[in-house]
Write a protein that holds these residues in place. Structure first.
Motif: not given
Length: 356
Positions: A33-38
């Protein structure tokens, strides 16, 4: 030469393991996933934006990697410390230890720290343990506190967000209560159905909302069914207090003795059982005894104690969830949790001739 630490916590673990500390980028790569999702998932902001399946994948990747977010960087970014204070009267019994477990579990799931402050005065006015470091906290969860303590905990003017447990205090942001009144009503109905009409109340000598509610519910329910509280003996919380108060209740009256002793908590009830035994009274044949809280003690005594079970862990969890909602600006309704009567061997039919 010591290695440098980046904003995402890329320093090695203090030289202890020699392995780079995992970053949010590492978690994102592992979960696909993206870092934003993390950030959304580990910051507790994912609902409605990320699927539950994806959120669990992120959490699983973080656990597998041993990822811990950089709280200092997050504090600067969000203006929060992600730390709450839980104030309880004491940790000498099961109940507040379970409250703490419930709150800590929710706090951990939302990447919050939880500081525990057991008031040295027990249930009563608590000194403010963070008077000079109020900015180190995002909010307070307080259980069974005296009203005077609230001003100190919240501070002057714009104070800390406050969630009260087991209280009717209006000057707080949210309240989490167990239905204490219904729990005591269940006790009174249980005794009434077994023919008990003369009941002694072994009351906690503590001026707090929860114990006032217990006494009022007991009196009103008995009166509605043709019974009465023939005496109310106040006692310090503890086995010794219960022993002394129950002895007075069973020997101090001029009329017929009560056929049941209703105690405000299980420690008092354990003392009441001792009092009955020392006076040569058989429980429950000659006198019934009830407690409140359903501590582990309730099944350690003989006969095992009829008592009211309170969902302590759920209280702590609901308190932490309410504080998180307050911090997110969400509307919080008063949370009510059920109390459940657990009938055991310490209660039985009223002695012959006692019911009328």
């Amino acid at each position: 030469m010591p290695e440098k630490s980046g904003p995402e916590g890329t320093a090695r673990d203090g030289g202890r393991s020699g392995r780079p500390r995992p970053t949010g980028h590492d978690v994102a790569s592992a979960a696909g996933v993206s870092q934003a999702t993390v950030s959304l998932v580990l910051g507790g902001k994912w609902e409605g934006r990320v699927s539950a399946r994806t959120a669990e994948a992120v959490r699983a990747a973080a656990r597998a990697l041993g990822y811990r977010p950089n709280l200092a960087a997050r504090t600067l970014r969000l203006g929060r410390t992600r730390t709450a204070l839980l104030v309880v009267p004491a940790l000498t019994g099961d109940f507040f230890a379970a409250v703490h477990r419930g709150a800590a579990e929710v706090a951990t799931a939302h990447d919050f720290g939880l500081l525990l402050y057991p008031s040295p005065e027990g249930i009563g006015t608590a000194p403010d343990p963070f008077a000079s470091a109020r900015t180190a906290l995002d909010g307070v969860i307080a259980s069974s506190m005296a009203p005077e303590a609230l001003a100190a905990l919240r501070g002057e003017g714009e104070g800390l967000p406050l969630v009260m447990l087991d209280s009717d205090e209006g000057a707080c942001d949210a309240t989490v209560n167990v239905d204490i009144a219904d729990g005591m009503r269940q006790v009174a109905v249980h005794l009434r159905e077994m023919g008990h009409r003369r009941v002694a109340h072994i009351a906690a000598a503590v001026d707090s909302w929860t114990f006032a509610v217990r006494g009022r519910a007991l009196r009103e329910t008995l009166r509605a069914g043709g019974g009465e509280v023939v005496t109310a003996e106040r006692a310090p919380l503890g086995v010794a207090g219960g022993l002394e108060a129950a002895t007075r209740a069973l020997t101090g009256g001029t009329g017929p003795a009560p056929t049941a002793l209703v105690c405000d908590d299980d420690l008092l009830a354990a003392g009441a059982l001792k009092a009955a035994r020392r006076l040569g009274l058989r429980v429950p044949d000659e006198v019934s005894v009830t407690g409140f809280d359903d501590l582990s003690l309730a099944t350690a005594v003989e006969p095992e104690l009829t008592t009211v079970r309170l969902p302590a862990e759920r209280v702590g969890a609901a308190g932490m969830e309410a504080l998180l909602a307050v911090l997110d600006g969400r509307r919080v309704e008063t949370t009510g949790l059920p109390a459940t009567l657990v009938a055991r061997g310490s209660t039985g039919p009223a002695p012959d001739g006692a019911a009328r």
